[in-house]
Write a protein that holds these residues in place. Structure first.
Motif, PDB file in Angstrom:
ATOM      1  N   THR A 180      60.539  61.023  -7.117  1.00  0.00           N
ATOM      2  CA  THR A 180      61.005  59.647  -6.926  1.00  0.00           C
ATOM      3  C   THR A 180      62.011  59.492  -5.796  1.00  0.00           C
ATOM      4  O   THR A 180      62.293  58.373  -5.377  1.00  0.00           O
ATOM      5  N   SER A 181      62.565  60.589  -5.313  1.00  0.00           N
ATOM      6  CA  SER A 181      63.616  60.531  -4.301  1.00  0.00           C
ATOM      7  C   SER A 181      63.143  59.809  -3.046  1.00  0.00           C
ATOM      8  O   SER A 181      62.068  60.089  -2.503  1.00  0.00           O
ATOM      9  N   GLY A 182      63.973  58.868  -2.586  1.00  0.00           N
ATOM     10  CA  GLY A 182      63.670  58.144  -1.356  1.00  0.00           C
ATOM     11  C   GLY A 182      62.805  56.916  -1.534  1.00  0.00           C
ATOM     12  O   GLY A 182      62.556  56.194  -0.573  1.00  0.00           O
ATOM     13  N   TYR A 183      62.357  56.649  -2.762  1.00  0.00           N
ATOM     14  CA  TYR A 183      61.494  55.495  -3.005  1.00  0.00           C
ATOM     15  C   TYR A 183      62.274  54.378  -3.704  1.00  0.00           C
ATOM     16  O   TYR A 183      63.340  54.605  -4.275  1.00  0.00           O
ATOM     17  N   LYS A 184      61.700  53.180  -3.664  1.00  0.00           N
ATOM     18  CA  LYS A 184      62.373  52.012  -4.224  1.00  0.00           C
ATOM     19  C   LYS A 184      61.473  51.279  -5.211  1.00  0.00           C
ATOM     20  O   LYS A 184      60.245  51.403  -5.173  1.00  0.00           O
ATOM     21  N   SER A 220      55.612  59.681  -6.889  1.00  0.00           N
ATOM     22  CA  SER A 220      56.082  59.214  -5.595  1.00  0.00           C
ATOM     23  C   SER A 220      55.573  57.797  -5.318  1.00  0.00           C
ATOM     24  O   SER A 220      54.697  57.288  -6.015  1.00  0.00           O
ATOM     25  N   GLY A 221      56.135  57.172  -4.276  1.00  0.00           N
ATOM     26  CA  GLY A 221      55.685  55.848  -3.867  1.00  0.00           C
ATOM     27  C   GLY A 221      56.579  54.734  -4.373  1.00  0.00           C
ATOM     28  O   GLY A 221      57.196  54.843  -5.436  1.00  0.00           O
ATOM     29  N   ASP A 222      56.658  53.660  -3.601  1.00  0.00           N
ATOM     30  CA  ASP A 222      57.396  52.473  -4.029  1.00  0.00           C
ATOM     31  C   ASP A 222      56.633  51.755  -5.140  1.00  0.00           C
ATOM     32  O   ASP A 222      55.410  51.860  -5.240  1.00  0.00           O
ATOM     33  N   LEU A 223      57.372  51.010  -5.961  1.00  0.00           N
ATOM     34  CA  LEU A 223      56.771  50.173  -6.996  1.00  0.00           C
ATOM     35  C   LEU A 223      57.112  48.719  -6.723  1.00  0.00           C
ATOM     36  O   LEU A 223      58.236  48.397  -6.322  1.00  0.00           O
ATOM     37  N   ASN A 224      56.164  47.821  -6.945  1.00  0.00           N
ATOM     38  CA  ASN A 224      56.384  46.387  -6.795  1.00  0.00           C
ATOM     39  C   ASN A 224      56.197  45.704  -8.139  1.00  0.00           C
ATOM     40  O   ASN A 224      55.162  45.885  -8.778  1.00  0.00           O
ATOM     41  N   TYR A 225      57.202  44.942  -8.573  1.00  0.00           N
ATOM     42  CA  TYR A 225      57.112  44.194  -9.821  1.00  0.00           C
ATOM     43  C   TYR A 225      57.241  42.705  -9.529  1.00  0.00           C
ATOM     44  O   TYR A 225      58.140  42.282  -8.792  1.00  0.00           O
ATOM     45  N   ALA A 226      56.347  41.918 -10.112  1.00  0.00           N
ATOM     46  CA  ALA A 226      56.447  40.451 -10.048  1.00  0.00           C
ATOM     47  C   ALA A 226      56.472  39.951 -11.493  1.00  0.00           C
ATOM     48  O   ALA A 226      55.464  39.984 -12.185  1.00  0.00           O
ATOM     49  N   PHE A 227      57.631  39.502 -11.953  1.00  0.00           N
ATOM     50  CA  PHE A 227      57.769  39.041 -13.321  1.00  0.00           C
ATOM     51  C   PHE A 227      57.355  37.570 -13.435  1.00  0.00           C
ATOM     52  O   PHE A 227      57.398  36.819 -12.449  1.00  0.00           O
ATOM     53  N   PRO A 228      56.959  37.121 -14.634  1.00  0.00           N
ATOM     54  CA  PRO A 228      56.525  35.720 -14.808  1.00  0.00           C
ATOM     55  C   PRO A 228      57.651  34.734 -14.480  1.00  0.00           C
ATOM     56  O   PRO A 228      58.832  35.083 -14.526  1.00  0.00           O
ATOM     57  N   ASP A 229      57.264  33.511 -14.168  1.00  0.00           N
ATOM     58  CA  ASP A 229      58.232  32.451 -13.941  1.00  0.00           C
ATOM     59  C   ASP A 229      59.105  32.286 -15.179  1.00  0.00           C
ATOM     60  O   ASP A 229      58.637  32.402 -16.314  1.00  0.00           O
TER      61      ASP A 229
END
Length: 438
Positions: free
Chosen positions: A366-370, A424-433
């Motif tokens: 996970t190091s270096g990822y967001k 590894s790798g960045d993660l993208n989260y989109a939470f509900p309105d």
């Protein structure tokens, strides 16, 4: 908005949200790094609803039989809904005063004593009217579960040494309303029900609320204890998720301490102000630093200092950094609140860090990822009670279960649990309105 409607909207919008997540991933990313998108709660799909007459009729008995989770009960209309364990279909079942309703132990009960989330064996005539509704004999129930640990990528639930899986169309309830599984946080107390090693329903028995701390500048760098259940570091603008109940709050930062009582209500935010506790503005304290290695370069509040002798610092919080060849960089926020104190810091050597990384893949993976949070835009984001920023924003990726809290003026504060894999790798989260306050 009705919670059932909100729950359905979340899942109907899954495909739209995926497009949104992918399209905005460039807003707060790390260039060309590998990324993946996650929709919280998507491990459970909405159950299609049908009339019980759509279920197969047993040719021998001329009856309809299902086993499933009671998902809702309408006593006025005399209708119940059950999500069948085997098919994941939610059937609407009418009943009458003559319907025989019993617990799994053979005790007769009224419909008002049935609890959503319980598992029943239902027998109806071919017209669809319930003849018998009996507690399922093969079902089990576990109560008082706290700190629920679940992984949405595998639908796995871990309780101590026990591993379970939850069904893809499990019934997740809070106050008899359907919610997303990601809305269950570790502070909640839940009831699990299932058959064999599969969980078919999760019911929040004791929920959570929020404690907003203000006026805590005198305690920054110290600790806050919430009853006997939680201990968290004190940071500016902190918002703590806590189980409902009444607690003694204690803040401690060396010689400075404060205590108050707070009552946490479900899904509500309670503000506790400690601004009456102040450190003397002009008072200073001597801090004796003992650092390994002794040649490390120290900066305090951005200025390099000589720490071969005690360093005089104003009362209050300070940001300290250390740098040395062959050692990992060190950063800490600490509080000066006494005339004299000693602070011991042992920096971690890079060789020790490498050995640790070889025995554990967490840091290397996970190091270096967001982790990038892209929605709902404009909400304040907290991770494990620590303020991160205004969405869209990012935080450092570390594996494990995290509590995500979102708050915004005019909207209901809400928390989600996310499980970050050791990868590894960045993660993208989109939470509900977020939902507007009534």
């Amino acid at each position: 908005m009705n919670k059932n409607v909100f729950f359905n909207i979340i899942y109907k919008a899954v495909s739209v949200m995926m497009i949104v997540v992918i399209s905005v991933s460039g807003l707060v990313g790390c260039g060309s790094k590998k990324t993946s998108s996650v929709i919280p709660g998507s491990s459970i799909l909405p159950a299609p609803t049908k009339s019980i007459t759509d279920a197969p009729v047993n040719a021998k008995t001329n009856e309809i039989t299902i086993e499933g989770v009671l998902s809702s009960l309408d006593k006025d209309a005399k209708k119940m809904r059950f999500v069948e364990n085997s098919s994941g279909i939610e059937y609407e079942v009418p009943y009458t005063g003559g319907t025989d309703i019993q617990t799994k132990y053979g005790t007769k009960i009224a419909p008002s004593n049935m609890k959503p989330g319980e598992i029943y064996e239902v027998t109806c005539d071919k017209k669809g009217t319930a003849l018998t509704i009996y507690g399922a004999k093969d079902a089990w129930e576990r109560t008082g579960i706290t700190g629920l640990d679940f992984d949405e990528s595998t639908r796995k639930i871990t309780i101590g040494s026990t591993n379970l899986v939850y069904a893809q169309k499990s019934v997740i309830l809070s106050d008899n309303e359907k919610i997303s599984i990601s809305q269950i946080v570790k502070q909640d107390t839940v009831i699990l029900r299932g058959v064999d090693s599969t969980v078919y329903s999760i019911v929040v028995d004791v929920g959570h609320g929020y404690i907003k701390f203000t006026g805590v500048s005198a305690f920054e760098g110290g600790y806050a204890s919430i009853g006997k259940s939680q201990l968290v570091g004190v940071t500016d603008n902190m918002l703590v998720t806590a189980a409902t109940g009444t607690y003694d709050l204690e803040l401690d930062a060396g010689t400075m301490s404060g205590k108050k009582t707070v009552t946490v209500e479900k899904n509500k935010e309670t503000t506790v102000d400690f601004s009456e506790y102040k450190l003397p503005v002009d008072e200073q304290g001597a801090v004796n630093f003992k650092v390994t290695p002794s040649n490390a370069v120290m900066t305090i509040d951005g200025e390099e200092v000589d720490y071969t002798e005690p360093v005089m610092l104003k009362f209050g919080s300070h940001v300290l950094t250390l740098a040395a060849n062959y050692y990992e960089a060190y950063t800490e926020t600490f509080t000066v609140s006494s005339a004299y104190s000693t602070k011991v810091i042992d920096m971690t050597s890079k060789s020790a860090s490498t050995k640790s990384s070889s025995s554990s893949t967490t840091a290397a993976s996970t190091s270096g990822y967001k982790v990038n949070v892209t929605a709902p835009a404009g909400a304040a984001l907290y991770v494990d009670s620590v303020y991160v920023g205004i969405v869209p924003c990012s935080f450092e990726k570390k594996s494990g279960t995290k509590t995500i809290t979102l708050t915004q003026n005019g909207y209901n504060t809400i928390s989600y649990s996310i499980s970050i894999a050791n990868s590894s790798g960045d993660l993208n989260y989109a939470f509900p309105d977020m939902t507007k306050k009534e």
